[in-house]
Motif scaffolding. Structure first.
Motif, PDB file in Angstrom:
ATOM      1  N   VAL A  26      16.335 -18.328  40.834  1.00  0.00           N
ATOM      2  CA  VAL A  26      15.238 -18.284  41.646  1.00  0.00           C
ATOM      3  C   VAL A  26      14.333 -18.247  40.453  1.00  0.00           C
ATOM      4  CG1 VAL A  26      13.530 -17.679  43.279  1.00  0.00           C
ATOM      5  CG2 VAL A  26      16.455 -17.229  43.340  1.00  0.00           C
ATOM      6  N   GLN A  27      13.768 -19.855  39.622  1.00  0.00           N
ATOM      7  CA  GLN A  27      12.623 -19.596  39.696  1.00  0.00           C
ATOM      8  C   GLN A  27      11.257 -19.550  39.690  1.00  0.00           C
ATOM      9  OE1 GLN A  27      14.623 -22.193  35.437  1.00  0.00           O
ATOM     10  NE2 GLN A  27      13.411 -22.986  37.156  1.00  0.00           N
ATOM     11  N   THR A  28      10.151 -19.295  38.836  1.00  0.00           N
ATOM     12  CA  THR A  28       8.566 -19.518  39.357  1.00  0.00           C
ATOM     13  C   THR A  28       8.394 -20.826  38.568  1.00  0.00           C
ATOM     14  OG1 THR A  28       8.299 -18.334  36.964  1.00  0.00           O
ATOM     15  CG2 THR A  28       8.290 -16.623  38.937  1.00  0.00           C
ATOM     16  N   THR A  29       7.243 -21.540  38.865  1.00  0.00           N
ATOM     17  CA  THR A  29       7.014 -22.551  38.271  1.00  0.00           C
ATOM     18  C   THR A  29       6.658 -22.685  37.017  1.00  0.00           C
ATOM     19  OG1 THR A  29       4.535 -21.869  39.073  1.00  0.00           O
ATOM     20  CG2 THR A  29       5.770 -23.439  40.542  1.00  0.00           C
ATOM     21  N   GLU A  30       6.082 -21.317  36.404  1.00  0.00           N
ATOM     22  CA  GLU A  30       5.984 -21.106  34.817  1.00  0.00           C
ATOM     23  C   GLU A  30       6.937 -21.278  34.592  1.00  0.00           C
ATOM     24  OE1 GLU A  30       3.632 -17.611  32.233  1.00  0.00           O
ATOM     25  OE2 GLU A  30       4.393 -16.774  33.997  1.00  0.00           O
ATOM     26  N   GLU A  31       8.487 -20.663  34.764  1.00  0.00           N
ATOM     27  CA  GLU A  31      10.161 -21.140  34.530  1.00  0.00           C
ATOM     28  C   GLU A  31      10.279 -22.674  34.088  1.00  0.00           C
ATOM     29  OE1 GLU A  31      12.113 -16.196  35.206  1.00  0.00           O
ATOM     30  OE2 GLU A  31      11.466 -18.283  36.856  1.00  0.00           O
ATOM     31  N   ILE A  32       9.580 -23.177  35.424  1.00  0.00           N
ATOM     32  CA  ILE A  32       9.889 -24.994  35.556  1.00  0.00           C
ATOM     33  C   ILE A  32       9.320 -25.421  34.514  1.00  0.00           C
ATOM     34  CG2 ILE A  32       9.894 -26.640  37.316  1.00  0.00           C
ATOM     35  CD1 ILE A  32      10.117 -24.979  39.430  1.00  0.00           C
ATOM     36  N   PHE A  33       8.059 -24.639  34.354  1.00  0.00           N
ATOM     37  CA  PHE A  33       7.227 -25.570  33.054  1.00  0.00           C
ATOM     38  C   PHE A  33       8.315 -25.269  31.562  1.00  0.00           C
ATOM     39  CE2 PHE A  33       4.263 -26.306  36.227  1.00  0.00           C
ATOM     40  CZ  PHE A  33       3.272 -27.310  35.576  1.00  0.00           C
ATOM     41  N   ALA A  34       8.624 -23.697  31.626  1.00  0.00           N
ATOM     42  CA  ALA A  34       9.390 -23.824  30.199  1.00  0.00           C
ATOM     43  C   ALA A  34      10.818 -24.687  30.306  1.00  0.00           C
ATOM     44  CB  ALA A  34       8.908 -23.013  29.660  1.00  0.00           C
ATOM     45  N   ASP A  35      11.249 -25.223  31.378  1.00  0.00           N
ATOM     46  CA  ASP A  35      12.742 -25.744  31.504  1.00  0.00           C
ATOM     47  C   ASP A  35      13.207 -26.706  30.947  1.00  0.00           C
ATOM     48  OD1 ASP A  35      15.635 -26.735  32.043  1.00  0.00           O
ATOM     49  OD2 ASP A  35      15.546 -25.556  34.125  1.00  0.00           O
ATOM     50  N   GLU A  36      13.410 -27.055  29.337  1.00  0.00           N
ATOM     51  CA  GLU A  36      13.978 -28.174  28.587  1.00  0.00           C
ATOM     52  C   GLU A  36      14.449 -29.485  29.910  1.00  0.00           C
ATOM     53  OE1 GLU A  36      16.276 -27.036  25.380  1.00  0.00           O
ATOM     54  OE2 GLU A  36      14.425 -25.895  24.069  1.00  0.00           O
ATOM     55  N   HIS A  37      14.776 -28.760  30.724  1.00  0.00           N
ATOM     56  CA  HIS A  37      15.732 -30.404  31.512  1.00  0.00           C
ATOM     57  C   HIS A  37      14.436 -31.024  32.229  1.00  0.00           C
ATOM     58  CE1 HIS A  37      18.026 -31.845  34.852  1.00  0.00           C
ATOM     59  NE2 HIS A  37      17.328 -31.664  35.451  1.00  0.00           N
TER      60      HIS A  37
END
Length: 390
Positions: free
Chosen positions: A319-330
């Motif tokens: 369950v990702q935070t938006t911070e983790e989304i911004f870091a997601d290479e996908h």
């Protein structure tokens, strides 16, 4: 050149539902002319801002759903502005508005009037309760927002924890889903016009759209005679299909078929559960106890470790935070974060990209949102040139 680069849209919408619909059209190449009332769209001044609201032309709310459009400020109470609008209608393909029912008619600019100026016009409205032209009810004319639509449409009743209060979804689905359906309706009308030469009225109501959005609840009521209610992150007919707390966050697991269940039990080192509950009906009948077994296991495992242990075998994700989304290479590989200029700030900002991908005409945001009335001379000059040519 986008797939809709041959279309001009007159966008009379404001706030979220209408602008999101016309944003989709703009991303796909349409020339979207945002016609703003005196003072502009209500959400121009909404936060967040990068730094200084006094210096920046608009906030993130406006930027996100108005990128790639052109702006002209018109007062429909002014005869000259009204004439300018009608001259634009004569050359437009589509008009989109999201006022209350009857508002455009007050200025003698309703569908019937506009089609006198352009018989092939596609006129689209987004309202809380639809338009009388497509089905009259006593709710029409009432104001509506996302919260109202989610409440009336049953979304809140089936969202939230079982022992908690009705809860709206985080994103404004009452606006966004309605806007997406309206966009589909517009494109269908464009296709119909290509075949017949006929324009038409397209109407999408937020309350109606939420009934479509809660489709599962509708058929459950019909089939069982019982009103479905909240049950957290679980699913009424699938198990396990839920979120589980981990040692450092949360992960979701969707192991509802028999093979997924066996693989999950293997990862948990609980083959006994796979043998005792091999079928879906058995797992559903014992879901409370089985959920506790999974929760006990997940609580001692880090999120990444849990997801890695199931990768390739069982659908699972953090369950990702938006911070983790911004870091997601996908996300970056899929162009789902788009940089745009933020007027008044010495920096760029990022907004959500377009999820529609096409091999030849992939939709993409075409620059920042417009300043208020930024394109008046450009737009009216084009109109004057068209008139002269005629």
């Amino acid at each position: 050149m986008g797939a809709l680069s041959n279309l001009r849209v007159l966008d009379l919408t404001q706030v979220l539902a209408g602008p999101y619909c016309t944003m989709l059209l703009a991303d796909m190449g349409a020339d979207v002319v945002k016609i703003e009332r005196p003072g502009g769209d209500l959400i121009r001044s909404n936060p967040p801002f990068v730094d200084d609201p006094e210096e920046e032309a608009f906030g993130g709310y406006f930027q996100s759903v108005n990128r790639g459009k052109r702006s002209i400020e018109l007062d429909f109470g002014d005869e000259a502005d009204r004439e300018d609008f009608l001259s634009l209608v004569e050359e437009a393909d589509i008009v989109v508005e999201n006022y209350r029912a009857g508002t455009m008619e007050k200025y003698d600019l309703g569908y019937e009037t506009l089609t006198e100026y352009n018989p092939q016009l596609i006129y689209s409205s987004i309202r809380g309760f639809g338009d009388p032209r497509t089905g009259e009810t006593d709710r029409q004319g009432q104001p509506s927002f996302d919260l109202i639509a989610q409440a009336l449409g049953g979304v809140m009743e089936i969202t939230g924890q079982e022992d908690g209060p009705p809860t709206k979804t985080g994103p404004g689905v009452g606006d966004l889903f309605t806007a997406t359906l309206n966009c589909i309706g517009i494109l269908a009308a464009v296709n119909h016009r290509e075949q017949t030469g006929e324009g038409q009225y397209v109407d999408t109501g937020m309350y109606d759209s939420m009934i479509s959005f809660t489709e599962r609840a509708i058929y459950q009521q019909s089939y069982t005679g019982e009103a479905p209610s909240r049950q957290g992150n679980s699913h009424p007919t699938l198990f396990p299909y839920d979120a589980f707390e981990t040692a450092d966050g949360y992960a979701v697991i969707a192991a509802f078929n028999d093979k997924h269940w066996a693989d999950l039990c293997d990862a948990m080192d609980r083959d006994d559960l796979a043998e005792e509950f091999p079928t879906m009906p058995e797992r559903l009948a014992n879901r409370d106890g089985l959920r506790e077994e999974i929760a006990d296991w997940s609580a001692d495992v880090a999120t990444d470790e849990l997801v890695d242990s199931l990768e390739g075998r069982v659908p699972a994700a953090p369950v990702q935070t938006t911070e983790e989304i911004f870091a997601d290479e996908h996300i970056h590989a899929r162009d789902m974060l788009v940089p745009v200029e933020q007027p008044g700030a010495d920096t760029e900002v990022e907004i959500a990209g377009n999820p529609i991908k096409m091999s030849e005409t992939t939709p993409q945001p075409r620059g920042r949102a417009p300043l208020l009335d930024e394109h008046r001379e450009e737009i009216l000059g084009e109109e004057a040139e068209t008139t002269a040519d005629d």
